[in-house]
Design a protein around this motif. Structure first.
Motif, PDB file in Angstrom:
ATOM      1  N   SER A  96      -4.888   1.053   5.132  1.00 58.33           N
ATOM      2  CA  SER A  96      -4.093   2.263   5.281  1.00 58.33           C
ATOM      3  C   SER A  96      -3.832   2.529   6.754  1.00 58.33           C
ATOM      4  O   SER A  96      -4.681   3.051   7.474  1.00 58.33           O
ATOM      5  CB  SER A  96      -4.837   3.454   4.661  1.00 58.33           C
ATOM      6  OG  SER A  96      -4.094   4.633   4.825  1.00 58.33           O
ATOM      7  N   PRO A 114      -0.248   2.955   9.760  1.00 58.01           N
ATOM      8  CA  PRO A 114       1.211   3.023   9.920  1.00 58.01           C
ATOM      9  C   PRO A 114       1.815   1.647  10.193  1.00 58.01           C
ATOM     10  O   PRO A 114       1.109   0.697  10.548  1.00 58.01           O
ATOM     11  CB  PRO A 114       1.385   3.956  11.121  1.00 58.01           C
ATOM     12  CG  PRO A 114       0.100   3.877  11.867  1.00 58.01           C
ATOM     13  CD  PRO A 114      -0.957   3.680  10.820  1.00 58.01           C
ATOM     14  N   ALA A 115       3.133   1.569  10.054  1.00 57.95           N
ATOM     15  CA  ALA A 115       3.829   0.292  10.241  1.00 57.95           C
ATOM     16  C   ALA A 115       3.612  -0.251  11.648  1.00 57.95           C
ATOM     17  O   ALA A 115       3.513  -1.477  11.841  1.00 57.95           O
ATOM     18  CB  ALA A 115       5.319   0.478   9.971  1.00 57.95           C
ATOM     19  N   SER A 116       3.514   0.641  12.641  1.00 60.77           N
ATOM     20  CA  SER A 116       3.323   0.189  14.026  1.00 60.77           C
ATOM     21  C   SER A 116       2.034  -0.610  14.177  1.00 60.77           C
ATOM     22  O   SER A 116       1.966  -1.544  14.986  1.00 60.77           O
ATOM     23  CB  SER A 116       3.302   1.389  14.974  1.00 60.77           C
ATOM     24  OG  SER A 116       2.275   2.301  14.621  1.00 60.77           O
ATOM     25  N   TYR A 117       1.015  -0.254  13.384  1.00 59.66           N
ATOM     26  CA  TYR A 117      -0.251  -0.987  13.433  1.00 59.66           C
ATOM     27  C   TYR A 117      -0.045  -2.428  12.979  1.00 59.66           C
ATOM     28  O   TYR A 117      -0.514  -3.369  13.625  1.00 59.66           O
ATOM     29  CB  TYR A 117      -1.284  -0.303  12.538  1.00 59.66           C
ATOM     30  CG  TYR A 117      -2.573  -1.089  12.390  1.00 59.66           C
ATOM     31  CD1 TYR A 117      -3.628  -0.913  13.281  1.00 59.66           C
ATOM     32  CD2 TYR A 117      -2.732  -2.035  11.380  1.00 59.66           C
ATOM     33  CE1 TYR A 117      -4.803  -1.645  13.168  1.00 59.66           C
ATOM     34  CE2 TYR A 117      -3.903  -2.775  11.251  1.00 59.66           C
ATOM     35  CZ  TYR A 117      -4.933  -2.565  12.151  1.00 59.66           C
ATOM     36  OH  TYR A 117      -6.091  -3.305  12.043  1.00 59.66           O
ATOM     37  N   TRP A 118       0.656  -2.611  11.885  1.00 60.39           N
ATOM     38  CA  TRP A 118       0.830  -3.958  11.327  1.00 60.39           C
ATOM     39  C   TRP A 118       1.789  -4.793  12.162  1.00 60.39           C
ATOM     40  O   TRP A 118       1.598  -6.001  12.325  1.00 60.39           O
ATOM     41  CB  TRP A 118       1.316  -3.861   9.876  1.00 60.39           C
ATOM     42  CG  TRP A 118       0.317  -3.161   9.013  1.00 60.39           C
ATOM     43  CD1 TRP A 118       0.407  -1.908   8.488  1.00 60.39           C
ATOM     44  CD2 TRP A 118      -0.962  -3.664   8.621  1.00 60.39           C
ATOM     45  NE1 TRP A 118      -0.729  -1.601   7.783  1.00 60.39           N
ATOM     46  CE2 TRP A 118      -1.586  -2.655   7.846  1.00 60.39           C
ATOM     47  CE3 TRP A 118      -1.651  -4.860   8.842  1.00 60.39           C
ATOM     48  CZ2 TRP A 118      -2.865  -2.815   7.298  1.00 60.39           C
ATOM     49  CZ3 TRP A 118      -2.906  -5.033   8.298  1.00 60.39           C
ATOM     50  CH2 TRP A 118      -3.501  -4.015   7.545  1.00 60.39           C
ATOM     51  N   TYR A 119       2.808  -4.163  12.730  1.00 59.38           N
ATOM     52  CA  TYR A 119       3.704  -4.890  13.628  1.00 59.38           C
ATOM     53  C   TYR A 119       2.932  -5.397  14.840  1.00 59.38           C
ATOM     54  O   TYR A 119       3.080  -6.565  15.263  1.00 59.38           O
ATOM     55  CB  TYR A 119       4.856  -3.990  14.095  1.00 59.38           C
ATOM     56  CG  TYR A 119       5.829  -3.600  13.019  1.00 59.38           C
ATOM     57  CD1 TYR A 119       6.129  -4.469  11.972  1.00 59.38           C
ATOM     58  CD2 TYR A 119       6.454  -2.352  13.039  1.00 59.38           C
ATOM     59  CE1 TYR A 119       7.026  -4.110  10.967  1.00 59.38           C
ATOM     60  CE2 TYR A 119       7.360  -1.980  12.042  1.00 59.38           C
ATOM     61  CZ  TYR A 119       7.628  -2.863  11.009  1.00 59.38           C
ATOM     62  OH  TYR A 119       8.511  -2.505  10.024  1.00 59.38           O
ATOM     63  N   SER A 120       2.111  -4.528  15.424  1.00 59.47           N
ATOM     64  CA  SER A 120       1.341  -4.927  16.602  1.00 59.47           C
ATOM     65  C   SER A 120       0.306  -5.982  16.242  1.00 59.47           C
ATOM     66  O   SER A 120       0.022  -6.882  17.048  1.00 59.47           O
ATOM     67  CB  SER A 120       0.672  -3.713  17.253  1.00 59.47           C
ATOM     68  OG  SER A 120      -0.247  -3.099  16.370  1.00 59.47           O
TER      69      SER A 120
END
Length: 311
Positions: free
Chosen positions: A208, A210-216
């Motif tokens: 769980s 945010p998208a920014s976490y997975w992009y990074s």
């Protein structure tokens, strides 16, 4: 042109990873984030060595050093550096990490008996003075509860651990172990070790975020780990370790620029002085004395020519 492209790509990627790490902090435990990062990197590395059909069978002793490589280069060092960035901006953390160059030289002397050139003492002193200048406001109020000072101590500890990992990498190279093979085993052991640490720390394997976490995360694993290391190792082969090591001097420039743009990093007088001294110190360490003397003589000749020209 190929070497220039590799050099530029390495500096830009490694310089930007410090900002990417900021997106990894807060939502998911640090050890879990690192487990995700090196699991993905290990998968990609093993796909690579499998496609290239590289030899992967090594002795138990070699595997012991792969475990050390995992601990120092792909595990504990990153864990401590991630902790450091809870207290420091990406700019400050990257500048502190640039001390890796000096630590590598000292450790190479200790572990492999390589003599230390006289210029290195001067460069090291200038670099240390630069770090002191950067953190002077915090050092004036010496207190381990001071966040910036705690971050500095963590960053330098993580850097020292990374330097020990570099020594393990040198040993593996001396034993004719391929860099890609050693890294593939190291990243695999790192993922396993980090998973064990996650269970011991009773951290949750949460997804769980945010998208920014997975992009990074993808950026750090694919670009910051697999691609950047591949570019750097290609540079080592093409232009030699001395010139390739200048990436350690240059990537803080990228990190500081990005931190200024996206983190609101504020430049102060001690920041300018400290950052400049760290860069100059590292440049002196990497530049042979003969080249420095040649540059000075060229500069003197240029000044003499200007004076001889009638106005």
């Amino acid at each position: 042109m190929r070497s220039i492209a590799l050099y530029t790509l390495t500096v830009l990627i490694w310089g930007s990873t410090w900002l990417a790490i900021e997106f990894q902090l807060g939502d998911i435990a640090v050890e879990v984030s690192l487990f995700y990062r090196f699991s993905l990197a290990a998968i990609l590395m093993w796909i690579w060595v499998s496609v290239k059909k590289l030899p992967m069978n090594y002795s138990r002793r070699d595997h012991g050093f792969f475990v050390l490589l995992a601990l120092c280069n792909f595990g504990l060092n990153y864990l401590v550096l991630y902790w450091a960035q809870n207290y420091l901006t990406s700019a400050m953390a990257s500048i502190a990490f640039s001390m890796l160059l000096l630590m590598n030289i000292v450790n190479t002397r200790l572990f492999f008996g390589k003599p230390i050139a006289k210029r290195i003492y001067s460069g090291a002193l200038i670099g240390v003075v630069g770090i002191v200048s950067l953190f002077w406001p915090q050092l004036q109020q010496f207190d381990l509860s001071n966040g910036a000072l705690v971050g500095l101590l963590l960053a330098l500890t993580g850097t020292f651990v990374a330097s020990l990992g570099n020594m393990v990498s040198v040993r593996n190279s001396q034993q004719q172990i391929g860099v890609m093979q050693g890294n593939a085993w190291g990243m695999l052991y790192s993922a396993i070790g980090l998973l064990c640490y996650v269970f011991m720390a009773d951290a949750s394997l949460s997804f769980s975020a945010p998208a920014s976490y997975w992009y990074s995360l993808v950026y750090l694993a694919v670009f910051g780990t697999v691609i950047a290391f591949a570019c750097y190792f290609a540079l080592l082969k093409n232009i030699g370790p001395e010139r390739a090591s200048y990436v350690i001097v240059l990537f803080p420039l990228v990190a500081v620029i990005l931190s200024t743009l996206f983190e609101g990093f504020i430049w102060q007088a001690n920041t300018f002085i400290g950052f400049s001294l760290v860069l100059v110190g590292n440049a002196i360490v990497l530049t042979p004395t003969k080249r420095i003397k040649a540059f000075i003589e060229l500069h003197k000749a240029s000044l003499a020519n200007k004076r001889s020209i009638p106005s």
